[in-house]
Design a protein around this motif. Structure first.
Motif, short mmCIF file in Angstrom:
data_model
loop_
_atom_site.label_atom_id
_atom_site.label_comp_id
_atom_site.label_asym_id
_atom_site.label_seq_id
_atom_site.Cartn_x
_atom_site.Cartn_y
_atom_site.Cartn_z
N PHE A 1 0.82 -1.21 0.00
CA PHE A 1 0.00 0.00 0.00
C PHE A 1 0.86 1.26 0.00
CE2 PHE A 1 -3.61 -2.60 1.94
CZ PHE A 1 -4.23 -2.76 0.71
N GLY A 2 2.06 1.18 0.59
CA GLY A 2 2.97 2.31 0.50
C GLY A 2 3.40 2.58 -0.93
N ARG A 3 3.65 1.52 -1.69
CA ARG A 3 4.03 1.67 -3.10
C ARG A 3 2.86 2.21 -3.92
NH1 ARG A 3 6.84 -3.29 -1.84
NH2 ARG A 3 5.22 -4.59 -2.80
N VAL A 4 1.66 1.72 -3.62
CA VAL A 4 0.48 2.22 -4.34
C VAL A 4 0.27 3.71 -4.04
CG1 VAL A 4 -2.04 2.04 -4.52
CG2 VAL A 4 -0.66 -0.03 -4.41
N MET A 5 0.42 4.08 -2.77
CA MET A 5 0.27 5.49 -2.41
C MET A 5 1.29 6.35 -3.15
SD MET A 5 -2.08 6.05 0.12
CE MET A 5 -1.44 7.41 1.06
N GLY A 6 2.54 5.89 -3.16
CA GLY A 6 3.60 6.68 -3.76
C GLY A 6 3.48 6.83 -5.27
N ARG A 7 2.97 5.80 -5.94
CA ARG A 7 2.91 5.82 -7.41
C ARG A 7 1.59 6.30 -7.98
NH1 ARG A 7 2.68 1.64 -9.93
NH2 ARG A 7 2.33 0.08 -8.32
N LEU A 8 0.49 5.97 -7.29
CA LEU A 8 -0.82 6.16 -7.91
C LEU A 8 -1.72 7.17 -7.21
CD1 LEU A 8 -1.65 2.42 -8.71
CD2 LEU A 8 -0.62 4.14 -10.21
N ILE A 9 -1.42 7.50 -5.98
CA ILE A 9 -2.32 8.40 -5.26
C ILE A 9 -1.69 9.77 -5.05
CG2 ILE A 9 -3.46 8.79 -3.05
CD1 ILE A 9 -4.14 5.85 -2.97
N MET A 10 -0.56 9.83 -4.40
CA MET A 10 0.04 11.13 -4.08
C MET A 10 0.32 11.98 -5.32
SD MET A 10 -0.07 11.49 -0.97
CE MET A 10 -0.34 10.55 0.52
N PRO A 11 0.85 11.40 -6.42
CA PRO A 11 1.11 12.23 -7.60
C PRO A 11 -0.15 12.82 -8.23
CG PRO A 11 2.38 10.19 -7.71
CD PRO A 11 1.38 10.03 -6.60
N ARG A 12 -1.32 12.27 -7.93
CA ARG A 12 -2.56 12.71 -8.57
C ARG A 12 -3.40 13.65 -7.70
NH1 ARG A 12 -4.50 6.80 -10.95
NH2 ARG A 12 -2.63 6.41 -12.21
N LEU A 13 -2.88 14.01 -6.55
CA LEU A 13 -3.67 14.88 -5.67
C LEU A 13 -3.68 16.32 -6.15
CD1 LEU A 13 -2.75 13.53 -2.12
CD2 LEU A 13 -4.78 13.08 -3.47
N GLY A 14 -2.74 16.70 -6.96
CA GLY A 14 -2.72 18.06 -7.47
C GLY A 14 -2.00 19.00 -6.53
N GLY A 15 -1.73 20.18 -7.01
CA GLY A 15 -0.96 21.14 -6.22
C GLY A 15 -1.77 21.91 -5.21
N SER A 16 -3.11 21.84 -5.27
CA SER A 16 -3.93 22.65 -4.37
C SER A 16 -3.99 22.07 -2.96
CB SER A 16 -5.35 22.77 -4.93
OG SER A 16 -5.95 21.48 -5.03
N ILE A 17 -3.66 20.79 -2.80
CA ILE A 17 -3.71 20.15 -1.48
C ILE A 17 -2.32 19.66 -1.12
CG2 ILE A 17 -4.62 18.20 -0.16
CD1 ILE A 17 -7.16 18.36 -1.76
N ARG A 18 -1.88 20.02 0.06
CA ARG A 18 -0.58 19.56 0.56
C ARG A 18 -0.84 18.52 1.65
NH1 ARG A 18 3.64 21.47 4.29
NH2 ARG A 18 2.12 22.99 5.09
N THR A 19 -0.42 17.30 1.40
CA THR A 19 -0.62 16.23 2.38
C THR A 19 0.54 16.22 3.38
OG1 THR A 19 0.42 14.70 0.83
CG2 THR A 19 -2.00 14.76 0.86
N ILE A 20 0.17 16.09 4.65
CA ILE A 20 1.16 16.10 5.72
C ILE A 20 1.08 14.78 6.46
CG2 ILE A 20 1.91 17.24 7.84
CD1 ILE A 20 0.45 19.74 6.81
N PRO A 21 2.12 13.95 6.40
CA PRO A 21 2.08 12.67 7.13
C PRO A 21 2.16 12.90 8.64
CG PRO A 21 4.24 13.00 6.14
CD PRO A 21 3.37 14.13 5.66
N ILE A 22 1.16 12.43 9.35
CA ILE A 22 1.08 12.60 10.80
C ILE A 22 1.62 11.37 11.52
CG2 ILE A 22 -0.51 12.96 12.74
CD1 ILE A 22 -0.17 15.38 10.93
#
Length: 300
Positions: A203-224
């Motif tokens: 799931f870490g690989r899926v997040m890194g390849r398929l989810i985070m790059p597609r969130l766009g520049g308007s949202i900044r995700t912060i790992p808590i």
């Protein structure tokens, strides 16, 4: 010492009569008396005083009565256990399952298999994706139940395994339902807290390849926080610590209860295939039967 000999001795001790003991042991009295004589000859001592009515135990026999009784019970149980183990071994199938699927699909899969054949003995081994394939390749598991990104290959060569699609799911962003208004405010400000997965797990690989790059520049995700366990990630999302991307099948009950909210309208979700995988080539009859049942149900 044979189990039947112990049971013969106990029958005499408990009835005080060779005649009644013979009836209990389904023998004629003469045949039973010969068996007792053979036992005494084998041991080399008399165990019963036949001159008295009812038959009396000799002191040696009387002193060992409880021990003989325990031995008989243990031997009977040993026979039962050996037969059961043989039956289980001949009907065992070992399933390696990704952790998230172990808590959702796989238990129902085992239940369905048992409904079709109650002799099936399923051993379930929960592991991450790479470990599931390791168990399969080392033949410590007969088949694996794992996730796969649609259109992608398994982490081992296709020549070594065969696979079948048995279900679909999606990696879904969820958050505490009672705090959705706060989350949307955070998103409007551009900062969204989330629960990360290590980069070396599926799931870490899926997040890194398929989810985070597609969130766009308007949202900044912060790992808590970070965890390799989807259950832990879901618990942290339920507690409002951060958004967690978890399989929809895992989150669905809590979404229905109103505890978690699906926030895929704000953030990226991604589809997942659920695959059954086994080594190519010949398998045992039980594994073949289980494979046929799993794939038949999926294609129905």
């Amino acid at each position: 010492m044979r189990l039947e000999w112990l049971e013969d001795l106990l029958a005499v001790a408990e009835t005080g009569s060779f005649h009644e003991a013979a009836e209990r042991r389904f023998l004629t009295q003469s045949a039973f008396s010969r068996r007792i004589q053979n036992i005494e000859d084998h041991i080399g001592i008399e165990l019963f005083d036949r001159t008295r009515k009812p038959v009396q135990l000799r002191p040696t026999m009387a002193d060992k009565h409880d021990q003989i009784q325990r031995l008989a019970i243990e031997l009977r149980q040993l026979v039962v256990d050996l037969r059961l183990d043989a039956r289980v071994a001949s009907n065992r199938v070992v399933l390696a399952s990704q952790h998230a699927l172990t808590t959702t699909l796989t238990p129902y899969l085992v239940k369905r298999l048992r409904q079709q054949n109650d002799a099936i003995h399923a051993r379930l081994r929960s592991a991450n994706l790479d470990e599931c394939f390791g168990l399969l390749l080392s033949r410590q598991a007969d088949m694996a139940i794992v996730y796969r990104v649609p259109g992608e290959e398994h982490p081992v060569s296709a020549g070594y395994v065969e696979s079948a699609l048995i279900g679909v799911d999606q990696l879904l962003p969820v958050f505490e339902a009672a705090a959705i208004a706060w989350l949307r405010e955070q998103a409007e400000q551009g900062d969204v807290p989330y629960i990360a997965y290590p980069g070396d797990v599926f799931f870490g690989r899926v997040m890194g390849r398929l989810i985070m790059p597609r969130l766009g520049g308007s949202i900044r995700t912060i790992p808590i926080a970070e965890t390799a366990l989807t259950l832990a990630a879901m618990e942290m999302a339920t507690a409002g610590i951060g958004i967690a991307w978890v399989p929809e099948s895992l989150a669905r009950p809590r979404i229905r209860e109103g505890v978690l909210a699906d926030v895929s309208d704000m953030l990226q979700a991604t589809p997942l295939d659920i695959m059954a995988v086994r080594l190519s080539g010949s398998s045992g009859p039980v594994t073949n039967a289980v494979w046929a049942e799993i794939t038949a149900e999926a294609s129905a």
